[in-house]
Every structure is written in C-alpha cells, then in structure tokens.
Design a protein around this motif. Structure first.
Motif, PDB file in Angstrom:
ATOM      1  N   GLY A  90     -65.640 -14.770  34.111  1.00  0.00           N
ATOM      2  CA  GLY A  90     -65.621 -15.096  32.688  1.00  0.00           C
ATOM      3  C   GLY A  90     -65.843 -13.922  31.764  1.00  0.00           C
ATOM      4  N   TRP A  91     -66.030 -12.713  32.333  1.00  0.00           N
ATOM      5  CA  TRP A  91     -66.303 -11.548  31.474  1.00  0.00           C
ATOM      6  C   TRP A  91     -65.152 -11.274  30.512  1.00  0.00           C
ATOM      7  N   TRP A  92     -63.928 -11.319  30.985  1.00  0.00           N
ATOM      8  CA  TRP A  92     -62.774 -10.998  30.137  1.00  0.00           C
ATOM      9  C   TRP A  92     -62.636 -11.997  29.000  1.00  0.00           C
ATOM     10  N   GLU A  93     -62.651 -13.287  29.301  1.00  0.00           N
ATOM     11  CA  GLU A  93     -62.500 -14.316  28.266  1.00  0.00           C
ATOM     12  C   GLU A  93     -63.617 -14.229  27.233  1.00  0.00           C
ATOM     13  N   LYS A  94     -64.821 -13.955  27.677  1.00  0.00           N
ATOM     14  CA  LYS A  94     -65.979 -13.937  26.777  1.00  0.00           C
ATOM     15  C   LYS A  94     -65.868 -12.836  25.730  1.00  0.00           C
ATOM     16  N   ASN A  95     -65.235 -11.736  26.050  1.00  0.00           N
ATOM     17  CA  ASN A  95     -65.196 -10.600  25.143  1.00  0.00           C
ATOM     18  C   ASN A  95     -63.899 -10.495  24.333  1.00  0.00           C
ATOM     19  N   LEU A  96     -63.029 -11.498  24.440  1.00  0.00           N
ATOM     20  CA  LEU A  96     -61.868 -11.557  23.556  1.00  0.00           C
ATOM     21  C   LEU A  96     -62.324 -11.881  22.140  1.00  0.00           C
ATOM     22  N   HIS A  97     -61.526 -11.456  21.155  1.00  0.00           N
ATOM     23  CA  HIS A  97     -61.863 -11.770  19.765  1.00  0.00           C
ATOM     24  C   HIS A  97     -61.817 -13.287  19.580  1.00  0.00           C
ATOM     25  N   PRO A  98     -62.875 -13.883  19.013  1.00  0.00           N
ATOM     26  CA  PRO A  98     -62.923 -15.358  18.925  1.00  0.00           C
ATOM     27  C   PRO A  98     -61.771 -15.970  18.135  1.00  0.00           C
ATOM     28  N   GLU A  99     -61.228 -15.251  17.138  1.00  0.00           N
ATOM     29  CA  GLU A  99     -60.139 -15.807  16.337  1.00  0.00           C
ATOM     30  C   GLU A  99     -58.853 -15.961  17.144  1.00  0.00           C
ATOM     31  N   HIS A 100     -58.695 -15.136  18.173  1.00  0.00           N
ATOM     32  CA  HIS A 100     -57.443 -15.138  18.930  1.00  0.00           C
ATOM     33  C   HIS A 100     -57.651 -15.488  20.398  1.00  0.00           C
ATOM     34  N   ARG A 101     -58.867 -15.871  20.767  1.00  0.00           N
ATOM     35  CA  ARG A 101     -59.183 -16.072  22.178  1.00  0.00           C
ATOM     36  C   ARG A 101     -58.265 -17.108  22.824  1.00  0.00           C
ATOM     37  N   GLU A 102     -58.096 -18.233  22.174  1.00  0.00           N
ATOM     38  CA  GLU A 102     -57.289 -19.307  22.754  1.00  0.00           C
ATOM     39  C   GLU A 102     -55.847 -18.855  22.985  1.00  0.00           C
ATOM     40  N   GLN A 103     -55.281 -18.142  22.009  1.00  0.00           N
ATOM     41  CA  GLN A 103     -53.909 -17.671  22.141  1.00  0.00           C
ATOM     42  C   GLN A 103     -53.810 -16.597  23.214  1.00  0.00           C
ATOM     43  N   ASN A 104     -54.800 -15.703  23.281  1.00  0.00           N
ATOM     44  CA  ASN A 104     -54.776 -14.637  24.289  1.00  0.00           C
ATOM     45  C   ASN A 104     -54.836 -15.207  25.699  1.00  0.00           C
ATOM     46  N   VAL A 105     -55.670 -16.229  25.903  1.00  0.00           N
ATOM     47  CA  VAL A 105     -55.776 -16.863  27.222  1.00  0.00           C
ATOM     48  C   VAL A 105     -54.465 -17.558  27.567  1.00  0.00           C
ATOM     49  N   ALA A 106     -53.851 -18.205  26.568  1.00  0.00           N
ATOM     50  CA  ALA A 106     -52.560 -18.866  26.802  1.00  0.00           C
ATOM     51  C   ALA A 106     -51.489 -17.848  27.172  1.00  0.00           C
ATOM     52  N   ASP A 107     -51.488 -16.692  26.494  1.00  0.00           N
ATOM     53  CA  ASP A 107     -50.534 -15.632  26.826  1.00  0.00           C
ATOM     54  C   ASP A 107     -50.749 -15.142  28.255  1.00  0.00           C
ATOM     55  N   PHE A 108     -52.030 -15.014  28.647  1.00  0.00           N
ATOM     56  CA  PHE A 108     -52.369 -14.561  29.991  1.00  0.00           C
ATOM     57  C   PHE A 108     -51.853 -15.554  31.039  1.00  0.00           C
ATOM     58  N   ARG A 109     -52.035 -16.837  30.799  1.00  0.00           N
ATOM     59  CA  ARG A 109     -51.553 -17.854  31.738  1.00  0.00           C
ATOM     60  C   ARG A 109     -50.027 -17.804  31.863  1.00  0.00           C
ATOM     61  N   GLU A 110     -49.361 -17.586  30.749  1.00  0.00           N
ATOM     62  CA  GLU A 110     -47.901 -17.515  30.770  1.00  0.00           C
ATOM     63  C   GLU A 110     -47.429 -16.296  31.563  1.00  0.00           C
TER      64      GLU A 110
END
Length: 409
Positions: free
Chosen positions: A133-153
């Motif tokens: 969870g280290w990577w997800e935790k340190n993403l910018h909160p405003e874009h975290r959801e989109q960044n995780v979705a991009d990663f899954r894609e």
C-alpha cells in the motif's frame, strides 16, 4: 565457466593436430607408395614433405581462427560478467531513475524489489517502498482514484506509461513518470513486471510555465483583437456586438462539425475581425437609415478587400485575413469580391458566412427591423449547397433547432 570451456576447445584442437600429424608421419610412406608404386624415393619424399606443409598450414589456420573466435567470446563474456546480476545493484544505483520489479497475482500487485537509489531520488528507503500500500498511500489525494485506475488499465494492457504527482519522502509532491513493462508470463497466475520511476518535476514545471505563458499570450491577443473590433463598432454603433456574436456562432458551428479547439479559437478571432474593413467605408453610409444607392452599396462591398489589406501582414495562426476577404463569397460564385466558388473559399470563411447571415438577418439595422431567427434559418436552408456550404448549414440548423443555441447580446 566460459573460460574453462574455451580452454577445453583449444586443447581439443591441439590434440587433433598432434594425432593427425603423427598419423601422417607414420602412414604417409605406405600411403604414398601404395598409390604411386613406381615413384623414386627422393620424389616421394618431396611430395610427402609438400603435403605435410600444406596439411600443417591448414590445421594451423583452423586453429588460429578458432583461437581468435574464442578470444572474442571471452572478451564478450568478461563484459557480460561486469554487468551481470552480481553487479546489478551497483549498476542501477548509478542511474538517475528508480527501477523496481512488480509481481501481479489474482489482481493484487506487490513490489518485490526496488533499486536502492530510491532514497536519493524519491526519498524513501527500500524497506518502506516494499511495504504493502505504500505507492497508493503517497499518490496525490486529488488524483489518487484516477491514478490507480490508470495503473490497473496498464496492467490489463501488459505494460504502458503514466505520470502523476507523488509525495516525496521530504514532504512536497514531485511529478513522476512511471513506465511499466511485462517481463514474464509463467503458466501460473503470477505475472512479473519491471518498472522505471523518473522524477520529471523540473521538465513538468517548465512545460506548465510554457503553457501558462501561452495562455496569457492568447488572452492578450484576444483582448487586443477585441479592442480593435470595438474601434470598428464605434463607427457603426447599430451593429455593436455583431462581430463577437458572429465569432461565437462560428465556433459553435465548428464544434458541431467536429473541428478541433484550435480552429474554434481561430473562428472567434476571425469573427471579431471579419468586418474590420468597414473602417474604410464612410460612417454616413454605414448608419444611413434608408436604402443605399448603387454607388453607396459599391463602397460597402469593398470592405472585404479593405479588411484583407489591413490583416494580411499580421501573422495569425489562422487564416483570419482570408476570412475577412472571403466571408461574402458564395458557393455558386455569385459572391464578392473575387467570385470564388466551392472549396476555393476557405472552410473558415464558409462558416463565418453562414453565421454572418444569421446574425445580420436576426438583428435590427438602421434601414430595417430584425427579420427574426426563423426567417434567417429558412434563408440559409434555401441556399444550402448553392449559396452556402451544405455541411455548414446542416451544423448551423442542428445547433439552433436541436440544441437551442441562443444568440447572446
């Protein structure tokens, strides 16, 4: 291991040479006189000696060739050894990027290795970066959801790139470019990826600064053009706002036609300046309340050429001067000032021509009351394909009749 293998190859060649030379010495007399029983002893010895020299030269040539090849392979092996897994940690630590290895199994991802230079580049020790969870935790909160979705894609596509804001170990956010590639697909459910993190904060800031400057320059240009258009309106107060409305309507038509944002901005500028040539027309003609005489109308018809002469030396990223010159041209060649036909007229001018007719007919003029939007739409519908571009007319009718576009004051 490779060096031992090469030594064995050399020893084998030497052994073959010794055995072959010995057999030649022991058997050459018998072989020679069996094949040529009548030859004299001296002649036979000469032939035998010559054959031995040829045979020895051939074997030596083969031996030297193999030794050269062996030395080359040994050199390549030494270079590979220098960069092999025994030295990879030091190799990666010297790079200006962070390298990591990721295992993905049943939809869950887990970092299993990170180059130790991560602490110098992103500010975290390896032990922390490997925590779940280290990577997800340190993403910018405003874009975290989109960044995780991009990663899954990216995982679904088995590799790809994305960029995002990530919290540095010292506190502030940095801009990271993340490149991920699939390196193995075993029969099991686990897939292994290798990834690279690059801190591109400085280049990102530079790009943002350029973009910000570009926007400010664009706003300044638009404000300047708007001021110039207002100068024209001061000479003809009855048409105040006409240029702006034509530009906005032209941009709306362009959107419906699927044209890009750059073209839409150009149409706004062209709309603001399409009647700039009226500066050269006497003001008393522009505001005359009655019907114009033939001479007066001829003077008004010169405004497209005047507009072109004013704008042609201004370097716009759009054909603004052409629009000023061509917005009264018609598809069948009946327009002015050049009598152009069809696609001889620029697309932007064809769009502004329709917007100009709609706005002019719907608005009041000193010499007549406004004819209304309905009649204006009927006019361009009647002239579709003959006077006006059919595709432009279709888009214009759509925005008014289906999207309820409103001509603003």
């Amino acid at each position: 291991m490779l060096a031992d293998h090469n030594k064995r190859q050399v020893m084998t060649l030497v052994l073959i040479y010794v055995v072959a030379a010995t057999l030649w010495i022991l058997l050459s007399d018998w072989l020679l006189f069996s094949i040529w029983p009548g030859s004299e002893h001296v002649l036979g010895s000469n032939i035998k000696g010559t054959g031995f020299v040829i045979f020895t030269s051939l074997v030596l040539w083969i031996l030297l060739h193999r030794i050269s090849h062996t030395e080359l392979r040994a050199e390549q092996a030494e270079t590979a050894t220098t960069l092999n897994l025994f030295n990879l940690p030091q190799f990666f630590a010297s790079l200006p990027v962070v390298v990591y290895v990721l295992d993905v199994s049943d939809g869950d991802s887990r970092a299993i290795w990170v180059s130790r230079n991560i602490e110098d580049i992103i500010g975290y020790p390896v032990s922390v970066a490997l925590e779940p969870g280290w990577w997800e935790k340190n993403l910018h909160p405003e874009h975290r959801e989109q960044n995780v979705a991009d990663f899954r894609e990216i995982l679904e596509q088995e590799g790809g790139n994305h960029a995002y804001h990530f919290r540095h170990g010292d506190g502030p956010y940095v801009f990271i470019k993340d490149e991920l590639r699939l390196i193995s697909r075993p029969d099991s459910n686990t897939r292994r990826y290798i990834g690279v993190w690059t801190d591109i904060s400085e280049s990102h800031k530079a790009e943002e600064a350029i973009l910000d400057y570009s926007k400010k320059l664009e706003h300044a240009m638009f404000a300047t053009v708007n001021s110039i258009a207002r100068l024209s309106e001061l000479r003809d107060p009855y048409t105040s706002g006409h240029e702006r409305r034509v530009g906005e309507m032209g941009a709306a038509i362009a959107v419906e036609m699927g044209l890009d944002q750059h073209t839409c901005m150009g149409l706004r500028i062209a709309g603001l300046l399409h009647d700039i040539g009226k500066i050269a027309v006497p003001a008393e003609i522009l505001v005359k309340p009655g019907r114009l005489s033939g001479t007066e109308y001829a003077l008004v018809k010169e405004h497209p050429e005047y507009g072109y002469s004013i704008l042609k030396d201004v370097t716009f990223p759009w054909p603004v001067a052409r629009v000023a010159r061509e917005h009264h041209e018609r598809m069948n060649g009946s327009g002015y000032p050049q009598g152009l036909k069809g696609e001889q007229i620029s697309l932007e001018a064809r769009i502004i021509a329709v917007a100009d007719v709609i706005e002019s007919m719907a608005s009041h003029r000193p010499y007549r009351a406004g004819l209304g939007l309905a009649e204006a739409l009927e006019e361009i519908e009647r002239g579709s394909g003959t006077l006006y571009d059919a595709k432009v007319v279709a888009a214009c009718l759509t925005i008014f009749r289906e999207q309820d576009y409103v001509i603003t004051d």
